[in-house]
Design a protein around this motif. Structure first.
Motif, PDB file in Angstrom:
ATOM      1  N   LEU A   1     -21.150  59.363  -6.348  1.00 41.99           N
ATOM      2  CA  LEU A   1     -21.133  59.603  -7.796  1.00 41.99           C
ATOM      3  C   LEU A   1     -21.540  61.102  -7.940  1.00 41.99           C
ATOM      4  O   LEU A   1     -20.996  61.540  -8.978  1.00 41.99           O
ATOM      5  N   ARG A   2     -22.658  61.585  -7.450  1.00 44.81           N
ATOM      6  CA  ARG A   2     -22.934  62.969  -7.672  1.00 44.81           C
ATOM      7  C   ARG A   2     -21.984  64.053  -7.607  1.00 44.81           C
ATOM      8  O   ARG A   2     -21.988  65.016  -8.221  1.00 44.81           O
TER       9      ARG A   2
ATOM     10  N   GLY B   1     -17.312  64.705 -14.712  1.00 45.22           N
ATOM     11  CA  GLY B   1     -17.707  63.774 -15.878  1.00 45.22           C
ATOM     12  C   GLY B   1     -16.504  62.908 -16.300  1.00 45.22           C
ATOM     13  O   GLY B   1     -16.423  61.606 -16.524  1.00 45.22           O
TER      14      GLY B   1
ATOM     15  N   VAL C   1     -15.879  59.847 -14.016  1.00 43.88           N
ATOM     16  CA  VAL C   1     -17.118  58.926 -13.620  1.00 43.88           C
ATOM     17  C   VAL C   1     -16.305  57.553 -14.124  1.00 43.88           C
ATOM     18  O   VAL C   1     -16.485  56.420 -13.251  1.00 43.88           O
TER      19      VAL C   1
ATOM     20  N   THR D   1     -24.289  51.483 -12.584  1.00 39.45           N
ATOM     21  CA  THR D   1     -24.968  52.854 -12.863  1.00 39.45           C
ATOM     22  C   THR D   1     -23.919  53.823 -13.167  1.00 39.45           C
ATOM     23  O   THR D   1     -24.229  54.621 -13.948  1.00 39.45           O
ATOM     24  N   ALA D   2     -22.485  53.688 -12.750  1.00 36.74           N
ATOM     25  CA  ALA D   2     -21.554  54.676 -13.284  1.00 36.74           C
ATOM     26  C   ALA D   2     -21.016  54.338 -14.498  1.00 36.74           C
ATOM     27  O   ALA D   2     -20.975  55.246 -15.314  1.00 36.74           O
TER      28      ALA D   2
ATOM     29  N   ARG E   1     -22.913  53.209 -16.890  1.00 34.42           N
ATOM     30  CA  ARG E   1     -23.828  53.872 -17.823  1.00 34.42           C
ATOM     31  C   ARG E   1     -23.754  55.231 -17.895  1.00 34.42           C
ATOM     32  O   ARG E   1     -23.870  55.732 -19.090  1.00 34.42           O
ATOM     33  N   SER E   2     -23.532  56.060 -16.935  1.00 37.90           N
ATOM     34  CA  SER E   2     -23.509  57.404 -17.130  1.00 37.90           C
ATOM     35  C   SER E   2     -22.289  57.640 -17.920  1.00 37.90           C
ATOM     36  O   SER E   2     -22.118  58.606 -18.589  1.00 37.90           O
ATOM     37  N   ALA E   3     -21.095  56.972 -17.606  1.00 36.38           N
ATOM     38  CA  ALA E   3     -19.744  57.240 -18.287  1.00 36.38           C
ATOM     39  C   ALA E   3     -20.054  57.013 -19.875  1.00 36.38           C
ATOM     40  O   ALA E   3     -19.575  57.770 -20.652  1.00 36.38           O
TER      41      ALA E   3
ATOM     42  N   GLU F   1     -22.802  57.489 -21.508  1.00 37.09           N
ATOM     43  CA  GLU F   1     -23.824  58.506 -21.816  1.00 37.09           C
ATOM     44  C   GLU F   1     -22.940  59.707 -22.176  1.00 37.09           C
ATOM     45  O   GLU F   1     -22.917  60.377 -23.263  1.00 37.09           O
ATOM     46  N   LEU F   2     -21.733  59.827 -21.500  1.00 35.52           N
ATOM     47  CA  LEU F   2     -20.913  61.093 -21.846  1.00 35.52           C
ATOM     48  C   LEU F   2     -19.779  60.515 -22.905  1.00 35.52           C
ATOM     49  O   LEU F   2     -19.305  61.569 -23.502  1.00 35.52           O
TER      50      LEU F   2
END
Length: 419
Positions: free
Chosen positions: A206-207, A211, A214, A232-233, A235-237, A239-240
């Motif tokens: 993922l790192r 963006g 994701v 996890t991914a 949640r990151s998406a 946030e973006l």
């Protein structure tokens, strides 16, 4: 095979750097008390040999790029493919072979060559002895070679791979973008193209994902049955892109799958707040699927929520038939109402119970009319305690197990009624 953690790797790097700086400092101290120019040269020579050794290590460590010829396009189609420029790789291969060949032939003259270069160094650097110069040549060129080779082998392939796969091709994007959001209690259907796309996308951690990609990575992990990574991914998406309701619905499914219904409910409520009718009806159906499903674990209050959101869907989308998945939830909610009445001691012949029974049967028949035979197996699981594949909590309609009107509607054999 054992691997170093990031912390261990960082400690090794700092240790190597500290050792290198100590060696350079010791070289400078050997000519201490002389002019600043001499001290500067005493520092410069180790760095120069370190750089030369690093360059050789880089040439020896450049990875080889394997390229496959693109398949011939089908008639009537065109395909534009960019290959990787491998000029540096070819130069590295040629120089490596040349250096090895010359080195083996001239190996016996290497000590003499080192001594000659060491004398040249001492002539230009007052205070620098021949033995120290020879030690600088051997020590720092070897260290530079090892460092250059290791850095090239450990880091360059990863960076080249990230550059080559900075974005996914349109075929991969389309396959994952078309992956539907499964409705509650239904297994997602994954095509072969989506499975291959998921395998391709998840090759990178993922790192290393951009963006904008994701969400694709998250869907790929969900397709590959890795809910933890997918959550996890997503949640990151989010946030973006916090105003994307589809991402929240997809996260809702995974949270429910892992038993986190409380957060799943928060996410689907956020998705509900982001809907803008008429908008995407398909997305709205997915949101209301979960809005009517998750409350079924909350007792009487949850039943009221399910009924409320079904009515709201009808009001907001008047020209759209209520999907069968939502009607299944409505049928289950009314079944829970009927069971609650019986548990309170209300007889089946009471008007209150008969009214709830009529609502349950109406919702069941509407489900079968709208969704055809697709939802009949699910409804049979809720009704028949002996149904195949039934979960322990699939009992919302069992209060009507002996009700022949329900049984006939679901294609089950009627039961003999007591006289």
């Amino acid at each position: 095979m054992a691997t170093f953690s990031d912390t261990t790797t960082r400690r090794i790097q700092l240790g190597a750097l500290a050792l290198l700086l100590t060696e350079v400092l010791l070289c400078a101290l050997q000519v201490g008390g002389l002019s600043p120019q001499s001290v500067g040269l005493a520092v410069f020579w180790p760095l120069a040999w370190l750089g030369l050794g690093g360059l050789l290590g880089f040439l020896f460590g450049i990875p080889k790029v394997l390229q496959q010829e693109a398949a011939d396009p089908t008639p009537g189609s065109s395909r534009y493919v960019l290959g990787v420029n491998t000029n540096l790789e070819q130069i590295s291969d040629w120089l490596t072979k040349l250096l090895i060949g010359v080195g083996l032939v001239e190996l016996s003259r290497l000590p003499t060559a080192i001594a000659t270069v060491a004398l040249e160094m001492t002539g230009n650097t007052p205070g620098l002895t021949k033995s120290l110069a020879e030690a600088i040549i051997v020590l720092f060129s070897v260290e530079g070679f090892i460092g250059g080779y290791l850095c090239t082998r450990l880091y360059l392939p990863r960076e080249l791979r990230r550059a080559d796969q900075a974005t996914y091709d349109e075929e991969t994007r389309e396959a994952l973008a078309q992956a539907p959001v499964p409705v509650p209690e239904e297994r997602p259907e994954v095509s072969e193209a989506q499975q291959k796309a998921a395998e391709l996308v998840t090759e990178r951690p993922l790192r290393d994902v951009r963006g904008q990609d994701v969400p694709l990575w998250a869907r790929a992990q969900a397709i590959r049955n890795n809910p933890g990574e997918a959550i996890t991914a997503f949640r990151s998406a989010i946030e973006l892109d916090p105003k994307n309701p589809k991402l929240r619905v997809e996260l809702t499914r995974l949270l429910n799958l892992t038993g986190n219904r409380e957060e799943a409910w928060r996410q689907v409520q956020e998705a509900h707040a982001l809907l803008k009718p008429p908008g995407s009806v398909r997305l709205a159906e997915s949101v209301y699927d979960w809005l009517t499903y998750l409350p079924l674990w909350e007792g009487a209050e949850g039943v009221a929520k399910t009924v409320h959101y079904v009515d709201e869907f009808r009001e907001r989308y008047p020209g759209v038939a209520v999907p069968g998945s939502i009607l299944v939830n409505l049928t289950a909610a009314h079944g829970q109402q009927a069971r609650a009445l019986l548990e309170k001691g209300v007889p089946r012949e009471a008007p209150e119970f008969r009214e709830v029974r009529a609502k349950t049967l109406k919702a069941l028949n509407e489900t079968l009319t709208t969704g055809g035979s697709r939802w009949a197996p699910r409804l049979r699981q809720l009704l028949d305690p002996r149904a195949r594949g039934k979960a322990p909590d699939d009992n919302d309609l069992e209060v009507f197990e002996s009700d022949n009107e329900f049984r006939v509607a679901l294609g089950l054999a009627p039961v003999q009624q007591a006289a």
